[in-house]
Design a protein around this motif. Structure first.
Motif, PDB file in Angstrom:
ATOM      1  N   ALA A   1       0.860  -1.181   0.000  1.00  0.00           N
ATOM      2  CA  ALA A   1       0.000   0.000   0.000  1.00  0.00           C
ATOM      3  C   ALA A   1       0.895   1.228   0.000  1.00  0.00           C
ATOM      4  CB  ALA A   1      -0.886  -0.001   1.238  1.00  0.00           C
ATOM      5  N   ARG A   2       0.574   2.181  -0.908  1.00  0.00           N
ATOM      6  CA  ARG A   2       1.398   3.376  -0.960  1.00  0.00           C
ATOM      7  C   ARG A   2       1.139   4.233   0.272  1.00  0.00           C
ATOM      8  NH1 ARG A   2       1.306   6.675  -6.137  1.00  0.00           N
ATOM      9  NH2 ARG A   2       0.020   5.350  -7.448  1.00  0.00           N
ATOM     10  N   SER A   3       2.216   4.719   0.844  1.00  0.00           N
ATOM     11  CA  SER A   3       2.062   5.571   2.013  1.00  0.00           C
ATOM     12  C   SER A   3       1.520   6.919   1.582  1.00  0.00           C
ATOM     13  CB  SER A   3       3.403   5.727   2.721  1.00  0.00           C
ATOM     14  OG  SER A   3       4.277   6.405   1.853  1.00  0.00           O
ATOM     15  N   ARG A   4       1.082   7.684   2.533  1.00  0.00           N
ATOM     16  CA  ARG A   4       0.454   8.964   2.252  1.00  0.00           C
ATOM     17  C   ARG A   4       1.328   9.906   1.421  1.00  0.00           C
ATOM     18  NH1 ARG A   4      -4.021  11.706   4.154  1.00  0.00           N
ATOM     19  NH2 ARG A   4      -3.421  13.841   4.567  1.00  0.00           N
ATOM     20  N   PRO A   5       2.604  10.117   1.828  1.00  0.00           N
ATOM     21  CA  PRO A   5       3.427  11.032   1.028  1.00  0.00           C
ATOM     22  C   PRO A   5       3.620  10.513  -0.388  1.00  0.00           C
ATOM     23  CG  PRO A   5       4.672  10.092   2.872  1.00  0.00           C
ATOM     24  CD  PRO A   5       3.269   9.709   3.050  1.00  0.00           C
ATOM     25  N   GLU A   6       3.629   9.191  -0.588  1.00  0.00           N
ATOM     26  CA  GLU A   6       3.806   8.642  -1.913  1.00  0.00           C
ATOM     27  C   GLU A   6       2.674   9.087  -2.837  1.00  0.00           C
ATOM     28  OE1 GLU A   6       6.582   5.684  -2.548  1.00  0.00           O
ATOM     29  OE2 GLU A   6       7.010   7.633  -1.627  1.00  0.00           O
ATOM     30  N   ARG A   7       1.457   9.130  -2.288  1.00  0.00           N
ATOM     31  CA  ARG A   7       0.309   9.484  -3.109  1.00  0.00           C
ATOM     32  C   ARG A   7       0.373  10.948  -3.548  1.00  0.00           C
ATOM     33  NH1 ARG A   7      -4.612   9.124  -0.224  1.00  0.00           N
ATOM     34  NH2 ARG A   7      -3.432   8.038   1.391  1.00  0.00           N
ATOM     35  N   PHE A   8       0.994  11.769  -2.712  1.00  0.00           N
ATOM     36  CA  PHE A   8       1.084  13.191  -3.062  1.00  0.00           C
ATOM     37  C   PHE A   8       2.294  13.486  -3.939  1.00  0.00           C
ATOM     38  CE2 PHE A   8      -1.493  13.612   0.870  1.00  0.00           C
ATOM     39  CZ  PHE A   8      -2.600  14.142   0.250  1.00  0.00           C
ATOM     40  N   ALA A   9       3.166  12.478  -4.085  1.00  0.00           N
ATOM     41  CA  ALA A   9       4.436  12.719  -4.776  1.00  0.00           C
ATOM     42  C   ALA A   9       4.281  13.417  -6.134  1.00  0.00           C
ATOM     43  CB  ALA A   9       5.200  11.412  -4.926  1.00  0.00           C
ATOM     44  N   PRO A  10       3.403  12.900  -7.040  1.00  0.00           N
ATOM     45  CA  PRO A  10       3.319  13.542  -8.364  1.00  0.00           C
ATOM     46  C   PRO A  10       3.009  15.026  -8.252  1.00  0.00           C
ATOM     47  CG  PRO A  10       1.899  11.596  -8.259  1.00  0.00           C
ATOM     48  CD  PRO A  10       2.517  11.752  -6.915  1.00  0.00           C
ATOM     49  N   TYR A  11       2.145  15.400  -7.310  1.00  0.00           N
ATOM     50  CA  TYR A  11       1.757  16.810  -7.199  1.00  0.00           C
ATOM     51  C   TYR A  11       2.934  17.659  -6.742  1.00  0.00           C
ATOM     52  CZ  TYR A  11      -2.705  14.605  -7.702  1.00  0.00           C
ATOM     53  OH  TYR A  11      -3.717  13.852  -8.199  1.00  0.00           O
ATOM     54  N   ILE A  12       3.760  17.068  -5.855  1.00  0.00           N
ATOM     55  CA  ILE A  12       4.944  17.806  -5.413  1.00  0.00           C
ATOM     56  C   ILE A  12       5.923  17.981  -6.569  1.00  0.00           C
ATOM     57  CG2 ILE A  12       6.930  17.726  -3.849  1.00  0.00           C
ATOM     58  CD1 ILE A  12       5.012  16.131  -1.930  1.00  0.00           C
ATOM     59  N   PHE A  13       6.020  16.956  -7.424  1.00  0.00           N
ATOM     60  CA  PHE A  13       6.924  17.033  -8.574  1.00  0.00           C
ATOM     61  C   PHE A  13       6.489  18.118  -9.554  1.00  0.00           C
ATOM     62  CE2 PHE A  13      10.141  13.653  -8.880  1.00  0.00           C
ATOM     63  CZ  PHE A  13       9.883  12.969  -7.709  1.00  0.00           C
ATOM     64  N   VAL A  14       5.193  18.226  -9.815  1.00  0.00           N
ATOM     65  CA  VAL A  14       4.759  19.192 -10.837  1.00  0.00           C
ATOM     66  C   VAL A  14       4.510  20.578 -10.255  1.00  0.00           C
ATOM     67  CG1 VAL A  14       3.779  17.471 -12.379  1.00  0.00           C
ATOM     68  CG2 VAL A  14       2.330  18.526 -10.629  1.00  0.00           C
ATOM     69  N   ALA A  15       4.420  20.680  -8.930  1.00  0.00           N
ATOM     70  CA  ALA A  15       4.023  21.959  -8.324  1.00  0.00           C
ATOM     71  C   ALA A  15       4.920  23.148  -8.706  1.00  0.00           C
ATOM     72  CB  ALA A  15       3.934  21.814  -6.808  1.00  0.00           C
ATOM     73  N   PRO A  16       6.264  23.037  -8.594  1.00  0.00           N
ATOM     74  CA  PRO A  16       7.073  24.233  -8.894  1.00  0.00           C
ATOM     75  C   PRO A  16       6.842  24.760 -10.304  1.00  0.00           C
ATOM     76  CG  PRO A  16       8.439  22.514  -7.917  1.00  0.00           C
ATOM     77  CD  PRO A  16       7.104  21.903  -8.186  1.00  0.00           C
ATOM     78  N   LEU A  17       6.861  23.857 -11.285  1.00  0.00           N
ATOM     79  CA  LEU A  17       6.705  24.311 -12.668  1.00  0.00           C
ATOM     80  C   LEU A  17       5.307  24.880 -12.894  1.00  0.00           C
ATOM     81  CD1 LEU A  17       8.292  24.421 -15.363  1.00  0.00           C
ATOM     82  CD2 LEU A  17       6.989  22.434 -16.068  1.00  0.00           C
ATOM     83  N   LEU A  18       4.293  24.186 -12.368  1.00  0.00           N
ATOM     84  CA  LEU A  18       2.931  24.674 -12.590  1.00  0.00           C
ATOM     85  C   LEU A  18       2.696  26.009 -11.887  1.00  0.00           C
ATOM     86  CD1 LEU A  18       0.680  21.485 -12.555  1.00  0.00           C
ATOM     87  CD2 LEU A  18       1.404  22.881 -14.484  1.00  0.00           C
ATOM     88  N   ALA A  19       3.353  26.211 -10.732  1.00  0.00           N
ATOM     89  CA  ALA A  19       3.193  27.492 -10.034  1.00  0.00           C
ATOM     90  C   ALA A  19       3.759  28.621 -10.880  1.00  0.00           C
ATOM     91  CB  ALA A  19       3.896  27.437  -8.671  1.00  0.00           C
ATOM     92  N   VAL A  20       4.980  28.443 -11.377  1.00  0.00           N
ATOM     93  CA  VAL A  20       5.585  29.473 -12.227  1.00  0.00           C
ATOM     94  C   VAL A  20       4.736  29.677 -13.476  1.00  0.00           C
ATOM     95  CG1 VAL A  20       7.604  30.053 -13.620  1.00  0.00           C
ATOM     96  CG2 VAL A  20       7.906  28.981 -11.395  1.00  0.00           C
ATOM     97  N   PHE A  21       4.263  28.569 -14.040  1.00  0.00           N
ATOM     98  CA  PHE A  21       3.455  28.619 -15.248  1.00  0.00           C
ATOM     99  C   PHE A  21       2.153  29.400 -15.013  1.00  0.00           C
ATOM    100  CE2 PHE A  21       0.060  26.556 -17.755  1.00  0.00           C
ATOM    101  CZ  PHE A  21       0.522  26.843 -19.023  1.00  0.00           C
ATOM    102  N   ALA A  22       1.532  29.152 -13.868  1.00  0.00           N
ATOM    103  CA  ALA A  22       0.273  29.836 -13.571  1.00  0.00           C
ATOM    104  C   ALA A  22       0.503  31.327 -13.348  1.00  0.00           C
ATOM    105  CB  ALA A  22      -0.375  29.212 -12.339  1.00  0.00           C
TER     106      ALA A  22
END
Lengths: 280, 349
Positions: B26-47
């Motif tokens: 079972a994926r742990s909680r932080p694992e499930r959020f991992a993709p969002y953390i990966f894309v967050a910096p770029l998407l923030a600058v992009f937005a």
């Protein structure tokens, strides 16, 4: 390529036409190089009549002293900052788009890709007031501001190109690390990042060339003290002033860094391919 | 500006790896959020630096404002809503249509030059047995030169003084410098490259050949992209096929027409699409070489909207500038839609 049964005349025609085209292709750059390295009096008399004894680097020194140095420094700061931001934020995101599943993935991917097509003008007009609101409109913050705009506009290319490199990594390698108990970030940092490094370096070089060569954003968003070399050249280029020597010297200076990097890129590709072949 | 030119050197579009089939634990909680953390910096600058300003551009195109009092979404008290006025004013403005005409010249001539010439050069080099790399490098190198620098390099070439400009020195030797020719609807003034090299009178419109003088430097700088892309495509064509055609009595033209061009469809489309996008966004070369002049002879859309927004502080044309920006972007996105769809489809292949 083999050339079975090709007549001597065809060969001559082939190489002859290619040589003529190549010479024509080189003349514009050569003409700038000559004007940059000859005294103005010689330029006025036709640079093609040059005598080699006249060649000088004096024009470069004078162009440098008369203010181009500041533009060069600005170019390096802006480009360096933009490349670091784009490559770091870009690799993280590209990895997620290539290897992970998450909500709104297709939608955000599409939006990011539009930066490859839409003209910069779509964001340019409200940008100055927006910079003022964010406090990015004066002082060294201007460098950060324009670097962030470059990051936003490079986002499409970053996930497109870097994503292609991350997608090539065999899933087994990543899965094995995950079974060993490595978290997502460890897998990215220890396995994916080193494997995609050649691709990341190539992207960084291409991004460097792109940001270094930008005129429109810098012209619009930066004040005189923070403008890069492209804007400096456009400012120098006034037909009434008799300073072809300085303009040409500045042009050569603007051309060199991307050109040298491109030469490096070529080697990098070859080495990357070779490494791939031997490691099999 | 230059689109990022080295695009298709990159391999095929990223293929999404299937998400790990059955998670072994079972994926742990932080694992499930991992993709969002990966894309967050770029998407923030992009937005912050793309989505939001683009949205403001679209919204502000429905209001009347100038650069000294820019439209702002947070201050409704200062809004002057004018509906589609900015669009109707723009679409009835002769200077807009003049810029459309000049941009249309770019849109037709530039891609044809780039595709045709880089196809020719790539095929010629493909046939060589020696010096292929050196020759290819000559055509690829200008690609790294900024368009601003390319524009300046070509103003030296075009310099009207035959003692400085190499082109006019050649014309001078040939004795045709400053000639004044009329060939039916075509008017030519060889030597006056950036002032008025000629006009094609079409009755309903006059096409200014000065635009061609600006297209040539862009073509010079951009062709490397075409050569790289088409050369990459040519490596996939088996040379035996060409030899076989030759044995069957096909000449060089027939070989190129019936074997090479069909095999090169994809790279040719890529070069065509990218150069169309490039042509419609043209700004740097025109800004550096002529500033849209003389008069409005070389004014293109990208420069017109920039001038309306930034160069003339005293006229309240901000709204019109945004209208042009919106129209241009709409045309580009609509025009490249099939290409975009292909790109996105390739991703999930």
């Amino acid at each position: 390529m083999t050339a079975v049964g090709r007549s001597r005349w065809t060969t001559l025609l082939l190489y002859g036409s290619l040589t003529v085209l190549a010479v024509i292709w080189l003349v514009p750059a050569l003409s700038s190089l000559m004007i940059a390295t000859l005294p103005l009096s010689q330029t006025r008399d036709g640079w093609w009549n040059l005598s080699l004894a006249d060649l000088t680097f004096g024009n470069f020194a004078r162009a440098w002293d008369q203010g181009l140095s500041r533009y060069v420094v600005n170019s390096f700061i802006i480009t360096g900052l933009a490349v670091v931001l784009t490559v770091s934020a870009g690799s993280l995101a590209a990895y997620a788009y290539a290897r992970m599943a998450f909500r709104l993935k297709a939608t955000t991917y599409f939006l990011l890709i539009t930066t490859m097509i839409v003209p910069v003008q779509i964001i340019l007009i409200p940008m100055l007031p927006w910079f003022r609101t964010l406090g990015l409109n004066a002082g060294p913050q201007e460098y950060l501001g324009i670097a962030l705009v470059h990051t936003a506009f490079g986002a499409g290319w970053a996930i497109f190109m870097l994503g292609a490199f991350f997608a090539q990594i065999p899933e087994d390698l990543l899965e094995a690390a995950r079974i060993d108990g490595a978290g997502w970030f460890d897998v990215f940092r220890r396995i994916a990042l080193p494997l995609a490094l050649p691709g990341i370096v190539s992207f960084a070089i291409i991004d460097f060339v792109f940001v270094w060569n930008d005129l429109l954003l810098a012209l619009t968003l930066l004040d005189r003290a923070h403008q890069p070399l492209t804007v400096g050249l456009a400012n120098l280029q006034t037909p009434h002033l008799a300073q072809e020597d300085l303009v040409a010297a500045g042009t050569i200076m603007a051309i060199l860094p991307p050109l040298l990097l491109f030469a490096a890129l070529n080697r990098f590709y070859v080495r990357g391919l070779f490494a791939g072949a031997t490691k099999g | 500006m230059a689109s990022r030119r080295t695009t298709t050197v990159a391999p095929t579009p990223p293929e999404t790896a299937p998400p790990p089939a059955a998670p072994r634990r079972a994926r742990s909680r932080p694992e499930r959020f991992a993709p969002y953390i990966f894309v967050a910096p770029l998407l923030a600058v992009f937005a912050l630096f793309y989505l939001w300003p683009a949205l403001v551009t679209v919204l502000s195109s429905f209001f009347r404002w100038g650069l000294l009092r820019p439209w702002t979404p947070v201050d409704p008290a200062r809004w002057r809503f004018v509906g589609l006025d900015n669009y109707t004013t723009t679409l009835t403005d002769p200077s807009f249509w003049n810029a459309v005409l000049n941009t249309a010249i770019w849109l037709v001539v530039f891609p044809l030059l780039v595709v045709g010439f880089s196809l020719l050069v790539s095929i010629l080099i493909w046939h060589t047995t020696r010096a292929g790399t050196v020759l290819r490098t000559v055509f690829i190198l200008p690609m790294t030169i900024s368009l601003a620098a390319a524009g300046i390099i070509w103003t030296f070439v075009y310099n009207a003084d035959p003692q400085i400009g190499v082109l006019n020195a050649v014309l001078d030797r040939l004795g045709i410098l400053g000639a004044d020719w009329r060939l039916g609807p075509l008017e030519l003034h060889p030597g006056a490259w950036l002032s008025n090299p000629g006009v094609l009178h079409l009755g309903f419109a006059d096409l200014r050949l000065t635009n061609l003088a600006l297209i040539v430097p862009a073509f010079w700088a951009f062709t490397g992209f075409g050569v790289i892309t088409i050369t990459a495509g040519l490596t996939a064509v088996p040379y035996e096929l060409v030899e076989a055609a030759k044995v069957d009595g096909a000449n060089a033209w027939q070989t190129a027409r019936h074997i090479l061009v069909p095999a090169l469809r994809r790279p040719l489309v890529v070069v065509g699409v990218v150069s169309v996008i490039f042509a419609l966004r043209t700004f740097d070369i025109v800004y550096v070489m002529t500033g849209g002049g003389p008069a409005q002879d070389t004014m293109v859309l990208a420069l017109l909207l920039w001038q309306q927004a930034f160069a003339f502080l005293d006229t309240p044309q901000g709204g019109q500038a945004t209208a042009i920006a919106v129209l241009m972007s709409a045309v580009l996105v609509a025009g490249s839609w099939p290409y975009l769809r292909q790109l996105l489809a390739g991703r999930s292949r």
